[in-house]
Design a protein around this motif. Structure first.
Motif, PDB file in Angstrom:
ATOM      1  N   PRO A   1      54.957  40.051  51.998  1.00 25.09           N
ATOM      2  CA  PRO A   1      53.749  40.715  52.511  1.00 25.09           C
ATOM      3  C   PRO A   1      52.607  40.736  51.503  1.00 25.09           C
ATOM      4  O   PRO A   1      52.902  40.785  50.460  1.00 25.09           O
TER       5      PRO A   1
ATOM      6  N   ILE B   1      55.063  52.496  41.059  1.00 23.41           N
ATOM      7  CA  ILE B   1      53.868  51.956  40.956  1.00 23.41           C
ATOM      8  C   ILE B   1      52.640  52.976  40.717  1.00 23.41           C
ATOM      9  O   ILE B   1      51.800  52.829  39.691  1.00 23.41           O
TER      10      ILE B   1
ATOM     11  N   ASN C   1      52.225  34.828  51.519  1.00 28.35           N
ATOM     12  CA  ASN C   1      52.570  35.916  52.280  1.00 28.35           C
ATOM     13  C   ASN C   1      52.620  35.458  53.738  1.00 28.35           C
ATOM     14  O   ASN C   1      52.693  36.276  54.702  1.00 28.35           O
TER      15      ASN C   1
ATOM     16  N   LYS D   1      52.955  39.769  44.217  1.00 24.06           N
ATOM     17  CA  LYS D   1      53.270  38.568  43.980  1.00 24.06           C
ATOM     18  C   LYS D   1      52.371  37.571  42.882  1.00 24.06           C
ATOM     19  O   LYS D   1      52.889  37.140  41.964  1.00 24.06           O
ATOM     20  N   THR D   2      51.084  37.616  43.155  1.00 27.93           N
ATOM     21  CA  THR D   2      50.170  37.165  41.985  1.00 27.93           C
ATOM     22  C   THR D   2      50.220  37.802  40.666  1.00 27.93           C
ATOM     23  O   THR D   2      50.390  37.203  39.734  1.00 27.93           O
ATOM     24  N   MET D   3      50.284  39.013  40.746  1.00 27.11           N
ATOM     25  CA  MET D   3      50.538  39.776  39.547  1.00 27.11           C
ATOM     26  C   MET D   3      51.862  39.308  38.868  1.00 27.11           C
ATOM     27  O   MET D   3      51.771  39.310  37.481  1.00 27.11           O
TER      28      MET D   3
ATOM     29  N   LEU E   1      59.545  46.820  40.677  1.00 29.85           N
ATOM     30  CA  LEU E   1      60.251  45.372  41.219  1.00 29.85           C
ATOM     31  C   LEU E   1      61.051  44.961  39.970  1.00 29.85           C
ATOM     32  O   LEU E   1      61.015  43.513  39.695  1.00 29.85           O
TER      33      LEU E   1
ATOM     34  N   THR F   1      50.260  52.667  37.909  1.00 29.48           N
ATOM     35  CA  THR F   1      48.745  52.460  37.903  1.00 29.48           C
ATOM     36  C   THR F   1      47.995  53.714  37.379  1.00 29.48           C
ATOM     37  O   THR F   1      46.775  53.541  37.451  1.00 29.48           O
TER      38      THR F   1
ATOM     39  N   ASP G   1      53.237  46.619  33.758  1.00 30.53           N
ATOM     40  CA  ASP G   1      52.313  46.756  34.247  1.00 30.53           C
ATOM     41  C   ASP G   1      52.954  46.965  36.103  1.00 30.53           C
ATOM     42  O   ASP G   1      52.167  47.460  36.858  1.00 30.53           O
ATOM     43  N   ILE G   2      53.957  46.312  36.184  1.00 31.43           N
ATOM     44  CA  ILE G   2      54.301  46.174  37.560  1.00 31.43           C
ATOM     45  C   ILE G   2      55.352  47.216  37.958  1.00 31.43           C
ATOM     46  O   ILE G   2      56.370  47.332  36.888  1.00 31.43           O
TER      47      ILE G   2
ATOM     48  N   GLY H   1      49.498  41.932  49.019  1.00 32.04           N
ATOM     49  CA  GLY H   1      49.400  43.066  47.967  1.00 32.04           C
ATOM     50  C   GLY H   1      50.680  43.649  47.659  1.00 32.04           C
ATOM     51  O   GLY H   1      50.578  44.810  47.202  1.00 32.04           O
ATOM     52  N   THR H   2      51.792  43.064  47.609  1.00 37.55           N
ATOM     53  CA  THR H   2      53.025  43.434  47.181  1.00 37.55           C
ATOM     54  C   THR H   2      53.346  42.919  45.503  1.00 37.55           C
ATOM     55  O   THR H   2      54.071  43.368  44.923  1.00 37.55           O
TER      56      THR H   2
ATOM     57  N   GLY I   1      51.616  48.030  46.917  1.00 33.79           N
ATOM     58  CA  GLY I   1      51.081  48.161  45.626  1.00 33.79           C
ATOM     59  C   GLY I   1      49.653  47.990  45.649  1.00 33.79           C
ATOM     60  O   GLY I   1      48.807  48.702  44.987  1.00 33.79           O
ATOM     61  N   ALA I   2      48.709  47.089  46.331  1.00 39.76           N
ATOM     62  CA  ALA I   2      47.567  46.768  46.471  1.00 39.76           C
ATOM     63  C   ALA I   2      46.845  48.027  47.183  1.00 39.76           C
ATOM     64  O   ALA I   2      45.702  48.529  46.761  1.00 39.76           O
TER      65      ALA I   2
HETATM   66  N1  LIG Z   1      54.449  46.256  42.214  1.00 38.14           N
HETATM   67  C1  LIG Z   1      53.065  46.548  41.970  1.00 38.14           C
HETATM   68  N2  LIG Z   1      52.971  47.252  40.644  1.00 38.14           N
HETATM   69  C2  LIG Z   1      51.790  47.588  40.224  1.00 38.14           C
HETATM   70  N3  LIG Z   1      50.517  47.257  40.859  1.00 38.14           N
HETATM   71  C3  LIG Z   1      50.626  46.606  41.969  1.00 38.14           C
HETATM   72  C4  LIG Z   1      51.852  46.218  42.383  1.00 38.14           C
HETATM   73  N4  LIG Z   1      51.623  45.400  43.657  1.00 38.14           N
HETATM   74  C5  LIG Z   1      50.427  45.201  43.804  1.00 38.14           C
HETATM   75  N5  LIG Z   1      49.875  45.898  42.806  1.00 38.14           N
HETATM   76  C6  LIG Z   1      48.321  45.873  42.796  1.00 38.14           C
HETATM   77  O1  LIG Z   1      47.653  45.256  43.821  1.00 38.14           O
HETATM   78  C7  LIG Z   1      46.945  44.171  43.232  1.00 38.14           C
HETATM   79  C8  LIG Z   1      47.073  43.094  44.217  1.00 38.14           C
HETATM   80  O2  LIG Z   1      48.362  42.596  44.276  1.00 38.14           O
HETATM   81  P1  LIG Z   1      48.793  41.027  44.071  1.00 38.14           P
HETATM   82  O3  LIG Z   1      47.653  40.187  44.110  1.00 38.14           O
HETATM   83  O4  LIG Z   1      49.737  40.752  43.106  1.00 38.14           O
HETATM   84  O5  LIG Z   1      49.471  41.043  45.586  1.00 38.14           O
HETATM   85  P2  LIG Z   1      50.145  39.779  46.485  1.00 38.14           P
HETATM   86  O6  LIG Z   1      51.356  39.855  46.605  1.00 38.14           O
HETATM   87  O7  LIG Z   1      49.803  38.507  45.669  1.00 38.14           O
HETATM   88  O8  LIG Z   1      49.181  39.709  47.673  1.00 38.14           O
HETATM   89  P3  LIG Z   1      48.710  38.288  48.418  1.00 38.14           P
HETATM   90  O9  LIG Z   1      49.907  37.898  49.443  1.00 38.14           O
HETATM   91  O10 LIG Z   1      47.517  39.111  49.429  1.00 38.14           O
HETATM   92  O11 LIG Z   1      48.143  37.469  47.601  1.00 38.14           O
HETATM   93  C9  LIG Z   1      47.396  43.992  41.978  1.00 38.14           C
HETATM   94  O12 LIG Z   1      46.312  43.479  41.154  1.00 38.14           O
HETATM   95  C10 LIG Z   1      47.790  45.271  41.374  1.00 38.14           C
HETATM   96  O13 LIG Z   1      46.603  46.104  40.970  1.00 38.14           O
END
Ligand SMILES: Nc1ncnc2c1ncn2[C@@H]1O[C@H](COP(=O)(O)OP(=O)(O)OP(=O)(O)O)[C@@H](O)[C@H]1O
Ligand SMILES: [Mg+2]
Length: 394
Positions: free
Chosen positions: A194, A326, A294, A199-201, A157, A330, A153-154, A196-197, A353-354
């Protein structure tokens, strides 16, 4: 149960209890009533107990805050621990998967993946197990609803996924090989980059792919607790984690350091507790700590020392090729007119990504508004406008 007008509220409730039917009276979060209103609840419980057709149950997350007088009104005390021992979990998994899966090894895998998980998380894992064995489009949808994330899904990366596999997945799955070769895998990994890139995913995908406990801890929630309580919670987490192969995930870890001034004592004590827990992880434990932030500049150097978060992985904002990837992933479940060309153009936009996810969602809304199931360039045009990306896309 409301905390206002207890006397009247409970009296009315008592009067409403049916005389002719077996009835369960359930009092949740009972510790909230152990101050001023304790005697009111005691009186109520005593009345309920006197009614032969009624049985009362009380629940609490903090048994030590429940007044002794109330405790003594209960004939039985049941301590519900997160999904029990392996035998109990095997029994639960077998029951849940009955009629769908009877392969013993799959049930055992499910039992391992549910260790230390809450009931809700356990059922999400089990539903995912069923989906994995059903296959097809429906599964994709179900997974998205469940919040189950897979490596595939990612987007964009790939190198980072490989690094995570090496430092988190292999040490858990290929532990014996590591030991034979005398390689010490990292005890902790920090994902930084940064917002929305992904990380949590990434952390969620690692958890899905590795057959280990995934124990997420939201630091901001933890520091909201009182002094003493947060450390207890953290100690309990590590206690569970040490019992089996586990990934402890500390999201938004900068909150501990950033909060030093405001949250004061709680933040500081939590850091010491975290260090203590990490320093005390036995060498043969199957436990990796994964953290994400972040705001790496807010973090204290001491957490990056060897034996703590000693591996750092940078998750950057995506470039053109990554954004294209991405976008492709998505939107894979969507019907899009002129897909390839449109994705190539959209990828020109500087988005994380976000932000891509937000754009796709806005385009879906636009299509829904038009009453169409197929997304077109015009839907993405409106989406770009709606999500305020300044770009020459037209
Ligand atoms: N590389 C990616 N590939 C696919 N979808 C992505 C990607 N990065 C972000 N997304 C989408 O954006 C959403 C938010 O990403 P995520 O929560 O993983 O970001 P983060 O890096 O943890 O942000 P933060 O630093 O704000 O916590 C994900 O649920 C996904 O839908
Ligand atoms: Mg995050």
């Amino acid at each position: 149960m409301a905390t206002g007008g207890q006397h009247t509220g409970l009296k009315q409730l008592l009067a409403k209890l049916p005389n002719d039917k077996p009835t369960l009276v359930w009092l949740a979060d009972i510790e909230l009533f152990c101050g001023l209103y304790c005697h009111v609840v005691e009186g109520f419980l005593a009345s309920v107990k006197a009614m032969p057709q009624c049985i009362a149950a009380m629940t609490t997350r903090y048994s030590d805050r429940v007044a002794t007088s109330l405790r003594s009104l209960a004939d039985d005390h049941i301590n519900l621990v997160a999904s029990g021992n392996k035998t109990e979990r095997m029994r639960l998994c077998r029951w849940f998967l009955r009629g769908e899966i009877d392969d013993g090894s799959i049930i055992e895998d499910a039992a391992m993946r549910t260790q230390g998980k809450s009931a809700a998380e356990t059922f999400a894992v089990l539903a995912d197990t069923v989906n994995r064995h059903k296959g097809g489009m429906e599964v994709e949808k179900d997974n998205a609803q469940l919040g189950v994330v897979r490596w595939e899904d990612i987007g964009g990366l790939d190198d980072i996924i490989d690094e995570l596999k090496e430092s988190i997945v292999w040490p858990i799955l290929r532990r014996d090989q590591f030991r034979k070769l005398g390689i010490r895998p990292p005890r902790g990994v920090l994902l930084y980059g940064p917002p929305g890139t992904g990380k949590t995913m990434l952390a969620k995908a690692a958890a899905t792919e590795v057959l280990a406990n995934f124990i997420p801890i939201a630091i901001p929630d933890l520091i909201k607790g009182e002094v003493g309580e947060s450390e207890k919670a953290l100690a309990a987490v590590f206690e569970t984690a040490k019992r089996g192969p586990s990934i402890v995930f500390l999201d938004e870890i900068e909150a501990i350091f950033g909060s030093r001034d405001q949250a004061g004592e709680v933040g500081k004590k939590l850091i010491s507790q975290l260090f203590l827990e990490m320093d005390n992880i036995p060498d043969d434990a199957h436990l990796v700590v994964l953290a994400a932030t972040n705001a790496p500049h807010l973090m204290d150097e001491s957490i990056l020392r060897p034996g703590r978060l000693d591996k750092k992985i940078h998750v950057p904002r995506p470039g053109y090729a990554s954004r294209r990837d991405i976008l492709g992933r998505t939107t894979k479940h969507l019907d899009i007119d002129n897909r390839e060309e449109l994705i190539a153009t959209l990828a020109e936009l500087e988005m994380s990504g976000a932000e891509i996810k937000a754009l796709v969602r806005a385009a879906c809304y636009s299509a829904i508004q038009r009453g169409s199931k197929v997304l077109t360039e015009s839907d993405f045009d409106s989406a770009v406008e709606a999500t305020h990306f300044q770009n020459e896309f037209s």
